[in-house]
Design an enzyme around this catalytic site. Structure first.
Site, mmCIF file in Angstrom:
data_model
loop_
_atom_site.group_PDB
_atom_site.id
_atom_site.type_symbol
_atom_site.label_atom_id
_atom_site.label_comp_id
_atom_site.label_asym_id
_atom_site.label_seq_id
_atom_site.Cartn_x
_atom_site.Cartn_y
_atom_site.Cartn_z
ATOM 1 N N GLU A 1 -8.914 16.997 38.216
ATOM 2 C CA GLU A 1 -10.367 16.854 38.263
ATOM 3 C C GLU A 1 -10.876 15.995 37.125
ATOM 4 O OE1 GLU A 1 -12.023 20.734 38.080
ATOM 5 O OE2 GLU A 1 -10.737 21.459 39.679
ATOM 6 N N CYS B 1 -15.681 13.671 31.525
ATOM 7 C CA CYS B 1 -14.732 14.694 31.094
ATOM 8 C C CYS B 1 -13.418 14.450 31.839
ATOM 9 C CB CYS B 1 -15.322 16.056 31.448
ATOM 10 S SG CYS B 1 -14.242 17.425 31.070
ATOM 11 N N CYS C 1 -2.219 23.999 33.261
ATOM 12 C CA CYS C 1 -2.151 24.195 31.804
ATOM 13 C C CYS C 1 -1.284 25.417 31.522
ATOM 14 C CB CYS C 1 -3.553 24.422 31.230
ATOM 15 S SG CYS C 1 -3.548 24.682 29.434
ATOM 16 N N CYS D 1 -5.412 30.857 29.303
ATOM 17 C CA CYS D 1 -6.610 31.556 28.815
ATOM 18 C C CYS D 1 -7.230 32.340 29.975
ATOM 19 C CB CYS D 1 -7.609 30.565 28.239
ATOM 20 S SG CYS D 1 -6.926 29.583 26.892
ATOM 21 N N CYS E 1 -10.195 30.956 32.372
ATOM 22 C CA CYS E 1 -10.128 29.549 32.784
ATOM 23 C C CYS E 1 -9.347 29.386 34.091
ATOM 24 C CB CYS E 1 -9.470 28.758 31.650
ATOM 25 S SG CYS E 1 -9.122 27.051 32.055
ATOM 26 N N CYS F 1 -14.084 23.544 34.291
ATOM 27 C CA CYS F 1 -12.681 23.173 34.255
ATOM 28 C C CYS F 1 -11.806 23.882 35.307
ATOM 29 C CB CYS F 1 -12.212 23.523 32.849
ATOM 30 S SG CYS F 1 -10.513 23.421 32.518
HETATM 31 N N1 SAH Z 1 -7.389 22.877 26.786
HETATM 32 C C1 SAH Z 1 -8.438 22.340 26.008
HETATM 33 C C2 SAH Z 1 -9.320 21.389 26.763
HETATM 34 C C3 SAH Z 1 -9.634 21.766 28.167
HETATM 35 S S1 SAH Z 1 -10.508 23.291 28.420
HETATM 36 C C4 SAH Z 1 -9.271 23.457 25.397
HETATM 37 O O1 SAH Z 1 -9.099 24.598 25.755
HETATM 38 O O2 SAH Z 1 -10.079 23.124 24.544
HETATM 39 C C5 SAH Z 1 -12.095 22.743 27.935
HETATM 40 C C6 SAH Z 1 -13.194 23.717 28.057
HETATM 41 O O3 SAH Z 1 -13.375 24.205 29.376
HETATM 42 C C7 SAH Z 1 -13.009 24.921 27.172
HETATM 43 O O4 SAH Z 1 -13.595 24.742 25.918
HETATM 44 C C8 SAH Z 1 -13.747 25.988 27.902
HETATM 45 O O5 SAH Z 1 -14.889 26.289 27.179
HETATM 46 C C9 SAH Z 1 -14.189 25.343 29.209
HETATM 47 N N2 SAH Z 1 -14.083 26.339 30.252
HETATM 48 C C10 SAH Z 1 -12.965 26.856 30.789
HETATM 49 N N3 SAH Z 1 -13.283 27.849 31.646
HETATM 50 C C11 SAH Z 1 -14.638 27.939 31.644
HETATM 51 C C12 SAH Z 1 -15.572 28.786 32.317
HETATM 52 N N4 SAH Z 1 -15.147 29.710 33.171
HETATM 53 N N5 SAH Z 1 -16.887 28.622 32.047
HETATM 54 C C13 SAH Z 1 -17.309 27.667 31.185
HETATM 55 N N6 SAH Z 1 -16.476 26.853 30.527
HETATM 56 C C14 SAH Z 1 -15.158 26.984 30.740
HETATM 57 FE FE1 SF4 Z 2 -5.688 25.522 29.047
HETATM 58 FE FE2 SF4 Z 2 -7.981 26.340 30.106
HETATM 59 FE FE3 SF4 Z 2 -7.087 27.453 27.872
HETATM 60 FE FE4 SF4 Z 2 -8.004 24.922 27.800
HETATM 61 S S1 SF4 Z 2 -9.198 26.755 28.267
HETATM 62 S S2 SF4 Z 2 -6.120 25.734 26.855
HETATM 63 S S3 SF4 Z 2 -7.337 24.233 29.857
HETATM 64 S S4 SF4 Z 2 -6.070 27.568 29.888
#
Ligand code: SAH
Ligand code: SF4
Length: 363
Positions: free
Chosen positions: A94, A116, A123, A127, A130, A349
């Site tokens: 994406e 973005c 990944c 997390c 995410c 994301c």
């Molecule tokens: N892996 C890197 C970059 C990609 S994730 C990192 O974690 O920084 C980038 C952003 O996507 C994260 O900072 C997180 O805040 C956002 N993100 C992921 N899941 C989300 C969600 N459910 N709602 C809002 N932002 C989200």
């Molecule tokens: Fe990976 Fe999502 Fe965590 Fe960023 S927020 S490190 S993309 S699992």
């Protein structure tokens, strides 16, 4: 016949070597090809009209220009545009174009966008909030695939003049953890910066990481982009819950590394903080955040959690978000709410790819 070389995969020194050593051409031809690929964004060697027809044929015999296919585009009511791109092996990633918040001058009709971009298919960090994390890691993206997102979006919005770009800023905040794909990410940043190509100053590019010890030092020394760190929790215990793998690097050690992170004049580290109702937005978290921010040259971005299917978290109400923001300001912390854009198109994301997979028939 060996496989063709993908010209988008060659950083500048490699392209120069290919042209001189493999094709046996004069060095200046490499710069012509470089400009066609990166500044003029052509995807067809036949369009490189300052090469003779014979040279274009010779080049096309040996090389191609890899481009992703647009599998889906969604435009949100607020102008956010999300692309689902299919890479050459069929994997989906994406990228999102977000209209800039910056106030435009009266009469200035220029659209400004932030893009973005993704760095990995999936990944490995897992997390818990995410959608990308839920996929696991499929594979790293190459330099050409990372920048293919930029070139595809530029073509889509007809962003044809690098000296007056529509896409003004880039954030490496899409799918994947950039510092776990450091070589391709650094190559992409060097290519972006090249004055005869896309000419993106490092001040227009931000790379976001969940905090990877080894990669962060090397990335900082490169000076090729600003750093954003996904903090999301102000204490180790909560961080372990939200970001179990990232938290293997203890929060105290992460903050200590950020204290000595090399910064340019007026540069600050961006701390990203996902606000999850009732979980990390209480008064004790304000106090803990204040202690962290006092040690760093940093600004804090608050991102309201965007609910993802299957995650046990709640989005904050506008009132809850405001209360948290105010409490931080009272502690002297510059916290800014980054409104979630494009919520109607699953813009957070990894969400669009996830939604696609749900709609596909089971294999
Ligand atoms: N892996 C890197 C970059 C990609 S994730 C990192 O974690 O920084 C980038 C952003 O996507 C994260 O900072 C997180 O805040 C956002 N993100 C992921 N899941 C989300 C969600 N459910 N709602 C809002 N932002 C989200
Ligand atoms: Fe990976 Fe999502 Fe965590 Fe960023 S927020 S490190 S993309 S699992």
């Amino acid at each position: 016949m060996p496989d063709k070389v993908d010209l988008r995969e060659l950083p500048w020194p490699a392209l120069e070597r290919f042209v001189v050593e493999e094709l046996g051409w004069k060095r200046f031809r490499a710069m012509q090809i470089w400009q066609w690929i990166w500044a003029r964004n052509v995807v067809d060697i036949a369009a490189m009209t300052d090469l003779s027809v014979h040279d274009r044929e010779q080049l096309a015999d040996r090389a191609t220009i890899g481009t992703p296919r647009i599998a889906d585009v969604r435009v949100s009511g607020d102008g956010t545009t999300k692309f689902l791109l299919e890479l050459c092996d069929g994997e989906l990633v994406e990228t999102v174009l977000i209209p800039s918040d910056a106030p435009q001058r009266p009469g200035d009709l220029t659209v400004r966008m932030t893009q973005c971009i993704s760095t990995q298919v999936g990944c490995p960090m897992g997390c818990s909030f995410c959608s990308t994390g839920r996929l696991g890691l499929k594979r790293n993206m190459t330099m050409g695939e990372i920048l293919g997102q930029v070139q595809t979006a530029r073509a889509y919005v007809q962003d044809t003049r690098p000296e007056h770009p529509i896409i003004r800023n880039l954030v490496y905040m899409g799918m994947g953890e950039p510092l776990l794909n450091l070589e391709a990410v650094l190559d992409s940043l060097k290519t972006l910066e090249h004055p005869r190509g896309l000419a993106f100053s490092p001040r227009r590019v931000t790379v976001s990481t969940c905090g990877i010890e080894k990669g962060m030092r090397e990335f900082g020394e490169s000076g090729l982009a600003f750093l954003a760190v996904s903090l999301h929790a102000p204490n180790q215990e909560l961080r372990e819950k939200l970001m179990p793998r990232a938290a293997a690097w203890h929060l105290d050690d992460l903050v200590a590394a950020l204290e000595s992170y090399p910064l340019k004049t007026r540069e600050r580290i961006t701390l990203e903080y996902l606000v999850i109702a009732g979980l990390n937005d209480q008064q004790e978290h304000v106090r803990q955040l204040a202690r962290i921010c006092a040690r760093l040259k940093a600004k804090l971005n608050l991102i309201p959690y965007n609910p993802t299917p299957g995650a046990p978290y709640l989005a904050p109400s506008p009132e809850e978000l405001l209360r948290f923001e105010k409490a931080l300001w009272q502690k002297g912390i510059t916290a800014i709410v980054r409104k979630s854009k494009g919520q109607d198109i699953e813009a957070a994301c990894g969400q669009l790819r996830a939604a696609h997979e749900e709609r596909l028939p089971a294999m």
